[in-house]
Design a protein around this motif. Structure first.
Motif, mmCIF file in Angstrom:
data_model
loop_
_atom_site.group_PDB
_atom_site.id
_atom_site.type_symbol
_atom_site.label_atom_id
_atom_site.label_comp_id
_atom_site.label_asym_id
_atom_site.label_seq_id
_atom_site.Cartn_x
_atom_site.Cartn_y
_atom_site.Cartn_z
ATOM 1 N N GLY A 89 0.822 -1.203 0.000
ATOM 2 C CA GLY A 89 0.000 0.000 0.000
ATOM 3 C C GLY A 89 0.860 1.259 0.000
ATOM 4 N N GLY A 90 2.107 1.131 -0.492
ATOM 5 C CA GLY A 90 3.004 2.278 -0.529
ATOM 6 C C GLY A 90 3.610 2.624 0.816
ATOM 7 N N VAL A 91 3.348 1.800 1.822
ATOM 8 C CA VAL A 91 3.867 2.078 3.165
ATOM 9 C C VAL A 91 5.302 1.557 3.259
ATOM 10 C CG1 VAL A 91 3.601 1.582 5.631
ATOM 11 C CG2 VAL A 91 1.574 1.887 4.186
ATOM 12 N N ARG A 92 6.222 2.440 3.639
ATOM 13 C CA ARG A 92 7.579 1.979 3.977
ATOM 14 C C ARG A 92 7.515 1.399 5.375
ATOM 15 N NH1 ARG A 92 12.227 3.166 1.372
ATOM 16 N NH2 ARG A 92 13.416 2.795 3.278
ATOM 17 N N GLU A 94 8.932 0.540 8.547
ATOM 18 C CA GLU A 94 10.129 0.921 9.292
ATOM 19 C C GLU A 94 9.800 0.926 10.766
ATOM 20 O OE1 GLU A 94 11.318 4.849 8.176
ATOM 21 O OE2 GLU A 94 11.764 4.288 6.097
ATOM 22 N N SER A 95 10.459 0.080 11.514
ATOM 23 C CA SER A 95 10.267 0.091 12.958
ATOM 24 C C SER A 95 11.363 -0.727 13.620
ATOM 25 C CB SER A 95 8.905 -0.516 13.306
ATOM 26 O OG SER A 95 8.884 -0.876 14.682
ATOM 27 N N ILE A 98 10.216 -4.318 14.062
ATOM 28 C CA ILE A 98 9.913 -5.176 12.912
ATOM 29 C C ILE A 98 11.212 -5.484 12.162
ATOM 30 C CG2 ILE A 98 8.578 -5.412 10.774
ATOM 31 C CD1 ILE A 98 6.680 -3.238 11.815
ATOM 32 N N GLU A 154 0.246 -13.305 7.329
ATOM 33 C CA GLU A 154 -0.818 -12.399 6.936
ATOM 34 C C GLU A 154 -0.321 -11.733 5.651
ATOM 35 O OE1 GLU A 154 -2.853 -11.414 9.883
ATOM 36 O OE2 GLU A 154 -4.142 -10.341 8.492
ATOM 37 N N LEU A 156 0.083 -8.875 3.110
ATOM 38 C CA LEU A 156 -0.137 -7.425 3.005
ATOM 39 C C LEU A 156 -0.524 -7.054 1.589
ATOM 40 C CD1 LEU A 156 2.715 -5.705 5.065
ATOM 41 C CD2 LEU A 156 0.473 -6.432 5.801
ATOM 42 N N LEU A 170 3.400 -10.989 6.618
ATOM 43 C CA LEU A 170 3.690 -10.498 7.947
ATOM 44 C C LEU A 170 3.513 -11.638 8.940
ATOM 45 C CD1 LEU A 170 3.972 -7.691 9.352
ATOM 46 C CD2 LEU A 170 1.502 -7.774 9.634
ATOM 47 N N THR B 178 11.035 10.411 6.594
ATOM 48 C CA THR B 178 10.249 9.673 5.617
ATOM 49 C C THR B 178 8.797 10.154 5.677
ATOM 50 O OG1 THR B 178 11.594 7.780 6.232
ATOM 51 C CG2 THR B 178 9.717 7.353 4.780
ATOM 52 N N SER B 181 2.795 7.509 4.046
ATOM 53 C CA SER B 181 2.070 7.152 2.828
ATOM 54 C C SER B 181 0.578 7.398 3.055
ATOM 55 C CB SER B 181 2.297 5.678 2.513
ATOM 56 O OG SER B 181 1.619 4.917 3.489
ATOM 57 N N ARG B 183 -1.823 5.363 2.988
ATOM 58 C CA ARG B 183 -2.410 4.315 3.839
ATOM 59 C C ARG B 183 -2.169 4.609 5.315
ATOM 60 N NH1 ARG B 183 -6.564 1.819 2.074
ATOM 61 N NH2 ARG B 183 -6.204 -0.424 2.172
ATOM 62 N N GLU B 184 -0.965 5.047 5.646
ATOM 63 C CA GLU B 184 -0.656 5.373 7.039
ATOM 64 C C GLU B 184 -1.499 6.559 7.503
ATOM 65 O OE1 GLU B 184 4.012 4.404 7.651
ATOM 66 O OE2 GLU B 184 3.486 5.502 5.849
ATOM 67 N N SER B 207 -6.474 -6.332 7.343
ATOM 68 C CA SER B 207 -6.575 -7.064 8.602
ATOM 69 C C SER B 207 -6.081 -6.178 9.742
ATOM 70 C CB SER B 207 -5.720 -8.324 8.536
ATOM 71 O OG SER B 207 -4.358 -7.960 8.613
ATOM 72 N N HIS B 209 -3.815 -7.005 11.843
ATOM 73 C CA HIS B 209 -2.351 -7.100 11.886
ATOM 74 C C HIS B 209 -1.712 -6.107 10.926
ATOM 75 C CE1 HIS B 209 -1.356 -10.232 14.669
ATOM 76 N NE2 HIS B 209 -2.290 -11.018 14.171
ATOM 77 N N THR B 210 -2.300 -6.036 9.740
ATOM 78 C CA THR B 210 -1.768 -5.100 8.754
ATOM 79 C C THR B 210 -1.908 -3.675 9.269
ATOM 80 O OG1 THR B 210 -2.394 -6.636 7.011
ATOM 81 C CG2 THR B 210 -1.958 -4.369 6.341
ATOM 82 N N ARG B 212 -1.951 -2.766 12.304
ATOM 83 C CA ARG B 212 -0.955 -2.582 13.367
ATOM 84 C C ARG B 212 0.401 -2.206 12.800
ATOM 85 N NH1 ARG B 212 -0.326 -7.370 17.565
ATOM 86 N NH2 ARG B 212 1.569 -6.297 18.150
ATOM 87 N N VAL B 213 0.768 -2.871 11.695
ATOM 88 C CA VAL B 213 2.070 -2.587 11.094
ATOM 89 C C VAL B 213 2.093 -1.190 10.475
ATOM 90 C CG1 VAL B 213 3.583 -3.246 9.184
ATOM 91 C CG2 VAL B 213 2.804 -4.951 10.816
ATOM 92 N N TYR B 214 0.991 -0.797 9.844
ATOM 93 C CA TYR B 214 0.923 0.559 9.279
ATOM 94 C C TYR B 214 1.056 1.601 10.396
ATOM 95 C CZ TYR B 214 -0.795 -1.331 4.813
ATOM 96 O OH TYR B 214 -0.925 -1.988 3.627
ATOM 97 N N GLU B 216 2.373 1.128 13.380
ATOM 98 C CA GLU B 216 3.704 1.040 13.984
ATOM 99 C C GLU B 216 4.735 1.771 13.112
ATOM 100 O OE1 GLU B 216 5.216 0.527 16.646
ATOM 101 O OE2 GLU B 216 7.255 0.325 15.888
ATOM 102 N N SER B 217 4.623 1.620 11.800
ATOM 103 C CA SER B 217 5.535 2.333 10.902
ATOM 104 C C SER B 217 5.329 3.842 11.019
ATOM 105 C CB SER B 217 5.312 1.897 9.454
ATOM 106 O OG SER B 217 5.869 0.621 9.236
ATOM 107 N N ARG B 219 4.089 5.426 13.591
ATOM 108 C CA ARG B 219 4.566 5.841 14.918
ATOM 109 C C ARG B 219 6.074 6.105 14.888
ATOM 110 N NH1 ARG B 219 7.778 4.490 18.283
ATOM 111 N NH2 ARG B 219 8.264 2.510 17.277
ATOM 112 N N HIS B 220 6.795 5.164 14.283
ATOM 113 C CA HIS B 220 8.240 5.331 14.231
ATOM 114 C C HIS B 220 8.631 6.577 13.439
ATOM 115 C CE1 HIS B 220 12.457 4.566 13.819
ATOM 116 N NE2 HIS B 220 12.323 4.735 12.514
ATOM 117 N N LYS B 221 7.996 6.777 12.291
ATOM 118 C CA LYS B 221 8.357 7.924 11.446
ATOM 119 C C LYS B 221 8.038 9.243 12.128
ATOM 120 C CE LYS B 221 7.565 5.021 7.518
ATOM 121 N NZ LYS B 221 6.472 4.496 6.687
#
Lengths: 211, 242
Positions: A89-92, A94-95, A98, A154, A156, A170, B178, B181, B183-184, B207, B209-210, B212-214, B216-217, B219-221
């Motif tokens: 979805g274009g998301v980098r 980064e964490s 992860i 999962e 993505l 994931l 960065t 995006s 989506r984020e 989902s 989980h997905t 959560r990852v968006y 989390e990314s 949050r970090h940025k």
């Protein structure tokens, strides 16, 4: 057994390392037809191998590679962020929580439990290092393998159909998934914990207690 | 120890990391956070891309001088265990055997260091390397409780320190963070609107989980400590509008 080895320490296990890179050539170039670089000695390596990744490797009784995967932090260069942004979805991604898992490879004729043992080792990393997710690129063949060992990611995002499918997935840690892969691997979690401790040190070092 | 609650003062110290301009600023933040976590020491040091070393933290000056004079860098198990690595290290797991190392540890303790520690190595851009450490003196059981409770925060904190330190590098060309995006941004917007995770995931057809990852990314940025903080920061900066 499972070995956890950083790239700069592969030289200490030359037979294991050499057979891993050769088996990667067999899997990614020969069987899957990926456009990967194989050197004159028949070893498949890419730019991410130069970043001192952490390898998780199944070592057979003969000291050779039975299967492996490669980890890198997502705060540095990763395959997913460098090449597969269209699948996230274009998301980098980064964490510090992860890591990316790539080059999941099984040696030709590897025992079925090797894949499960590798996933079990991945769980040790998550638990031991407070990692919440692995992200990785995989193909249609791996979909079946992950499904069989009870560690389906999962998804993505994906492109392609059937055999040409490529997806970004994931993984998260759960006690249920750990129990499933442990059963598939025929390896008790206590044993995979012992392999982790052999690489990264035991939870309590006796010598320190007297200091 | 371990009674740390992420209150206004902690948020304040973390917010200060964002606007660090000098090494002295970083120093005072290590002191504030050391007190808030109720540990003996907090230290951050790094080697920049030119090989120059910097450090800040709460180790006594006498120990820092002693460490350099004795060339302890060569035998310190923490350095050995973290250099060229990217996994966090509980000092318990390191090899403290051997005469030289035992003498080193004895010396450290005589200078007021604890025997418990958690260190997070960081590989930055262009060969930059940093190490963030929390050090304490307590029983193994107390330490286990503390590290289980805080290790995730400490890992994030290590990266916040590094982010701040990179801004101090001389001659550094400012690099844009960065960008988020679409989506984020959508995910954060839905949370800002009061959707819970399940509702937000559903609205985005992804989902949990997905999602959560968006988040989390994102949050970090945004350099945020948690999701609420990330949403607040995105709104402050005007990158999401609700």
């Amino acid at each position: 057994m499972i070995r956890f080895i950083y790239g700069d320490a592969l030289a200490d296990a030359p037979r294991l390392a050499d057979s891993m890179f050769r088996d990667r050539a067999a899997q990614f170039r020969d069987r899957m037809g990926w456009d990967v670089t194989v050197d004159a000695q028949g070893r498949e390596r890419d730019a991410y191998d130069d970043l001192n990744p952490l390898y998780v490797i199944w070592e057979g009784a003969d000291g050779r590679h039975g299967g492996s995967m490669r980890f890198l932090p997502t705060l540095g260069p990763t395959m997913v962020n460098d090449h597969f942004g269209h699948l996230t979805g274009g998301v980098r991604i980064e964490s510090p929580l992860i890591w990316e898992c790539t080059r999941f490879c099984l040696a030709p004729g590897a025992e079925p439990r090797v894949a499960a043992a590798l996933m079990l080792a991945g769980g040790e990393i998550m638990r031991g290092f407070a990692i919440e997710h692995f992200v990785g690129v995989f193909d249609a063949r791996m979909v079946r393998i992950y499904g069989r060992i009870g560690a389906s990611p999962e998804v993505l995002g994906s492109v392609g159909q059937g055999r040409s499918l490529v997806a970004v997935g994931l993984w998260s840690f759960s006690a249920a998934a750990q129990a499933r892969v442990a059963a598939q691997a025929g390896i008790a979690p206590a044993r995979s914990r012992a392999w982790f401790e052999a690489a990264f040190g035991p939870e309590a070092a006796p010598a320190r207690a007297v200091a | 120890m371990g009674q740390f609650i992420r209150g206004a003062s902690a948020e304040n110290a973390l917010a200060r990391l964002e606007s660090v301009e000098t090494l002295a600023d970083l120093q005072s933040i290590t002191e504030a956070l050391r007190d808030q976590y109720g540990v003996d020491h907090m230290v951050y040091h790094w080697v920049n891309s030119d090989g120059e070393q910097f450090g800040c933290g709460t180790y006594p000056q006498a120990w820092v001088t002693r460490y350099l004079d004795q060339g302890y860098l060569r035998i310190d198990p923490v350095i050995k265990g973290c250099y060229q690595r990217f996994h966090p290290v509980d000092w318990k797991r390191l090899d403290w055997s051997g005469k030289a190392v035992r003498m080193f540890l004895q010396d450290a303790r005589a200078h007021g260091l604890g025997h418990q520690g958690y260190s997070v190595p960081i590989r930055g851009p262009n060969g930059q390397f940093a190490l963030f450490t929390v050090n304490h003196s307590c029983t193994d059981a107390e330490w286990e409780t503390f590290s289980q409770m805080h290790r995730r925060d400490l890992i994030m904190l290590a990266h916040d320190f590094n982010h701040a330190a990179l801004r101090l590098e001389p001659g550094r060309t400012p690099r844009e963070a960065t960008p988020l995006s679409p989506r984020e941004l959508e995910a954060l917007t839905l949370l800002a609107l009061g959707y819970n995770r399940a509702q937000a995931a559903n609205a985005l057809s992804i989902s949990e989980h997905t999602l959560r990852v968006y988040i989390e990314s994102a949050r970090h940025k945004l350099g945020a400590q948690n999701t609420t903080h990330a949403v607040a920061r995105a709104m402050q900066r005007g990158i999401i509008v609700v």
